[in-house]
Motif scaffolding. Sequence first.
Motif, PDB file in Angstrom:
ATOM      1  N   ILE B   4       0.862  -1.176   0.000  1.00 23.12           N
ATOM      2  CA  ILE B   4       0.000   0.000   0.000  1.00 23.12           C
ATOM      3  C   ILE B   4       0.901   1.229   0.000  1.00 23.12           C
ATOM      4  N   HIS B   5       0.633   2.142  -0.914  1.00 24.54           N
ATOM      5  CA  HIS B   5       1.418   3.373  -1.001  1.00 24.54           C
ATOM      6  C   HIS B   5       0.652   4.502  -0.306  1.00 24.54           C
ATOM      7  N   VAL B   6       1.226   5.060   0.712  1.00 22.46           N
ATOM      8  CA  VAL B   6       0.564   6.148   1.428  1.00 22.46           C
ATOM      9  C   VAL B   6       1.405   7.417   1.266  1.00 22.46           C
ATOM     10  N   PRO B   7       0.813   8.451   0.655  1.00 25.09           N
ATOM     11  CA  PRO B   7       1.547   9.714   0.537  1.00 25.09           C
ATOM     12  C   PRO B   7       1.532  10.442   1.872  1.00 25.09           C
ATOM     13  N   ILE B   8       2.708  10.706   2.417  1.00 26.42           N
ATOM     14  CA  ILE B   8       2.806  11.376   3.719  1.00 26.42           C
ATOM     15  C   ILE B   8       3.584  12.679   3.537  1.00 26.42           C
ATOM     16  N   ARG B   9       2.897  13.758   3.836  1.00 30.07           N
ATOM     17  CA  ARG B   9       3.494  15.071   3.653  1.00 30.07           C
ATOM     18  C   ARG B   9       4.347  15.430   4.870  1.00 30.07           C
ATOM     19  N   LEU B  10       5.560  15.870   4.642  1.00 28.76           N
ATOM     20  CA  LEU B  10       6.393  16.374   5.730  1.00 28.76           C
ATOM     21  C   LEU B  10       5.839  17.682   6.261  1.00 28.76           C
ATOM     22  N   ARG B  11       6.146  17.934   7.511  1.00 30.70           N
ATOM     23  CA  ARG B  11       5.952  19.271   8.059  1.00 30.70           C
ATOM     24  C   ARG B  11       7.326  19.901   8.239  1.00 30.70           C
ATOM     25  N   TRP B  12       7.330  21.204   8.141  1.00 27.77           N
ATOM     26  CA  TRP B  12       8.595  21.942   8.260  1.00 27.77           C
ATOM     27  C   TRP B  12       9.307  21.604   9.566  1.00 27.77           C
ATOM     28  N   ASN B  13       8.560  21.503  10.655  1.00 27.33           N
ATOM     29  CA  ASN B  13       9.280  21.254  11.901  1.00 27.33           C
ATOM     30  C   ASN B  13       9.455  19.764  12.213  1.00 27.33           C
ATOM     31  N   ASP B  14       9.269  18.905  11.219  1.00 27.70           N
ATOM     32  CA  ASP B  14       9.811  17.544  11.332  1.00 27.70           C
ATOM     33  C   ASP B  14      11.342  17.584  11.258  1.00 27.70           C
ATOM     34  N   LEU B  15      11.854  18.672  10.694  1.00 28.57           N
ATOM     35  CA  LEU B  15      13.302  18.819  10.564  1.00 28.57           C
ATOM     36  C   LEU B  15      13.895  19.330  11.870  1.00 28.57           C
ATOM     37  N   ASP B  16      15.084  18.861  12.181  1.00 28.53           N
ATOM     38  CA  ASP B  16      15.779  19.433  13.333  1.00 28.53           C
ATOM     39  C   ASP B  16      16.914  20.321  12.848  1.00 28.53           C
ATOM     40  N   ALA B  17      17.760  20.747  13.758  1.00 27.96           N
ATOM     41  CA  ALA B  17      18.752  21.764  13.408  1.00 27.96           C
ATOM     42  C   ALA B  17      19.810  21.252  12.433  1.00 27.96           C
ATOM     43  N   TYR B  18      19.858  19.949  12.215  1.00 27.60           N
ATOM     44  CA  TYR B  18      20.747  19.420  11.177  1.00 27.60           C
ATOM     45  C   TYR B  18      20.131  19.578   9.783  1.00 27.60           C
ATOM     46  N   GLY B  19      18.902  20.042   9.704  1.00 27.79           N
ATOM     47  CA  GLY B  19      18.238  20.241   8.420  1.00 27.79           C
ATOM     48  C   GLY B  19      17.639  18.975   7.830  1.00 27.79           C
ATOM     49  N   HIS B  20      17.528  17.931   8.662  1.00 33.94           N
ATOM     50  CA  HIS B  20      16.960  16.666   8.211  1.00 33.94           C
ATOM     51  C   HIS B  20      15.802  16.271   9.114  1.00 33.94           C
ATOM     52  N   VAL B  21      14.972  15.379   8.604  1.00 38.09           N
ATOM     53  CA  VAL B  21      13.875  14.878   9.433  1.00 38.09           C
ATOM     54  C   VAL B  21      14.470  14.214  10.674  1.00 38.09           C
ATOM     55  N   ASN B  22      14.004  14.642  11.814  1.00 31.86           N
ATOM     56  CA  ASN B  22      14.491  14.112  13.096  1.00 31.86           C
ATOM     57  C   ASN B  22      14.155  12.626  13.235  1.00 31.86           C
ATOM     58  N   ASN B  23      15.037  11.906  13.932  1.00 31.43           N
ATOM     59  CA  ASN B  23      14.831  10.462  14.058  1.00 31.43           C
ATOM     60  C   ASN B  23      13.510  10.103  14.735  1.00 31.43           C
TER      61      ASN B  23
END
Lengths: 160, 160, 160, 160
Positions: B4-23
């Motif tokens: 099943i393919h589920v499109p999941i939109r990121l939110r801006w504050n999923d990112l941490d100060a490294y500029g990547h999605v936080n673990n």
Amino acid sequence: MSRIHVPIRLRWNDLDAYGHVNNAAMLTLLEESRISVFWGAGDLRVDGVNDAEAPIADTRDADTITLVARQEVEYLAPIPYLREPLDVQLWIGRLGGASLDVCYEVCSPEGAEPAIVFAKAATTIVLVDAASGRPRRITEREREAWASHIDAPVAFTKRS
Amino acid sequence: MSRIHVPIRLRWNDLDAYGHVNNAAMLTLLEESRISVFWGAGDLRVDGVNDAEAPIADTRDADTITLVARQEVEYLAPIPYLREPLDVQLWIGRLGGASLDVCYEVCSPEGAEPAIVFAKAATTIVLVDAASGRPRRITEREREAWASHIDAPVAFTKRS
Amino acid sequence: MSRIHVPIRLRWNDLDAYGHVNNAAMLTLLEESRISVFWGAGDLRVDGVNDAEAPIADTRDADTITLVARQEVEYLAPIPYLREPLDVQLWIGRLGGASLDVCYEVCSPEGAEPAIVFAKAATTIVLVDAASGRPRRITEREREAWASHIDAPVAFTKRS
Amino acid sequence: MSRIHVPIRLRWNDLDAYGHVNNAAMLTLLEESRISVFWGAGDLRVDGVNDAEAPIADTRDADTITLVARQEVEYLAPIPYLREPLDVQLWIGRLGGASLDVCYEVCSPEGAEPAIVFAKAATTIVLVDAASGRPRRITEREREAWASHIDAPVAFTKRS
């Protein structure tokens, strides 16, 4: 051999609508305990040591980025809102060339009765040189600092 | 067999100060993909099926709580901010009596070049009766609905 | 007249990809400071008082829900990651029948040089009876407990 | 004059233990609606316009950072978990030299009955040149793009 005890305070919105700490927030609690130990932020206590300091020094500097390569969590009991900080117990389960495994037991606040282990977890961290973006060797100073906190890794019992 | 393919939109504050999605935010993305499938919220697509509907029905009702018993994630590449939704591919790796393993590959947006698998993960879910607080059997209707989405579990390669 | 000082520790993922505390995370910091004061969780200090206790008692019980009706924040300087807890200074700007205005200045850690006021804010709280779901009167005991922490409300200078 | 409608999907852990969207998560929802409009991520709809595009172009580039200087929110009704996206209605309440006020009404999903306005809010944004770190003028192109979305600012009724 000695575990590091890091007091981690819950935030109210770590809880989700089930009234328990959300499964993703658990990883944030683990991250905060690592930061207390690796960066020397926050308080901690080492069994049998008075006025323990954060043992893990060279990762504090801005030259090193710590990347999370892997995480595994067993959720053993739901965590309700607690006014007292959780007692996150942390040790090193494996020390590789450029990576290490941080192990945890997330426990009820120190002194609370009954004592509960809410979760067991492990995180594989890779040390990355900020300038080059490539993994860098664990230094001798780090190996020495961490040596006394190496113990058997978490035995996960729920792997299928 | 079909993912099943589920499109999941990121939110801006999923990112941490490294500029990547936080673990930890990664687990929230997995949670959202489960909710799309289990609760029928959000969009999804099934390989080879037009106008696919959420296949997994009985967990939508208020009588069932879905508890997370276990999670394992391998972070293969850092996720930058992306305007297009991630393509979270989801399938059932194991169907037990009262529990199941949900498997995922978190992939770059559909059609993006190059295609990247950012993470592989698995979550063990226990179905709990909301009234009694005790695990409840997976129903026949659920087994039927999920049958076509059972496949081999994620092969984790980084376990130490 | 006396402000309550609540030490609030940042979390690493309060920061967003700009490397500063995210604007929404600021409200979580305010919420945590309220909880320290209203629920007696966490530490706090009152100017000129030794061993101050949380002054605000009756909202700790499970019979009262505290709803947020209004919030206003002026962000004066970006907050970087800080190892020491922020000094969130909190007082009561208005005491109504069933609602009150909590005022804050979010300041650099106590003793830090230079001292910075990162934000000014106010939150209108409505006390709600958990059983009926309706606003309930502030009790006399609460009025007494809070009386010494009433001061002029925040003067917001950036309203357009 | 025309409002921009941005569909914003809730996440399960936007809810806190009260079962409603947390007061801080509200700001994340507003942030996501701004990003849809300012950066052209996500979907949106403009009243009376077919196939509307994000009207606000020059802030998408990496040369501009958008800082939040001020926020004000009136929480009018608690938001439960909703499977359908909220209808966040957004317009420009003021266009200054280097700053602007974004206004919002956070509404129930389009078509839902009864229609509910859950919150009214405003955010003051300052456009900052990423290289110099200093405010930069709103460009003529931006003024043109935004002109048709200027309307009276939110009338906050709960200020004390």
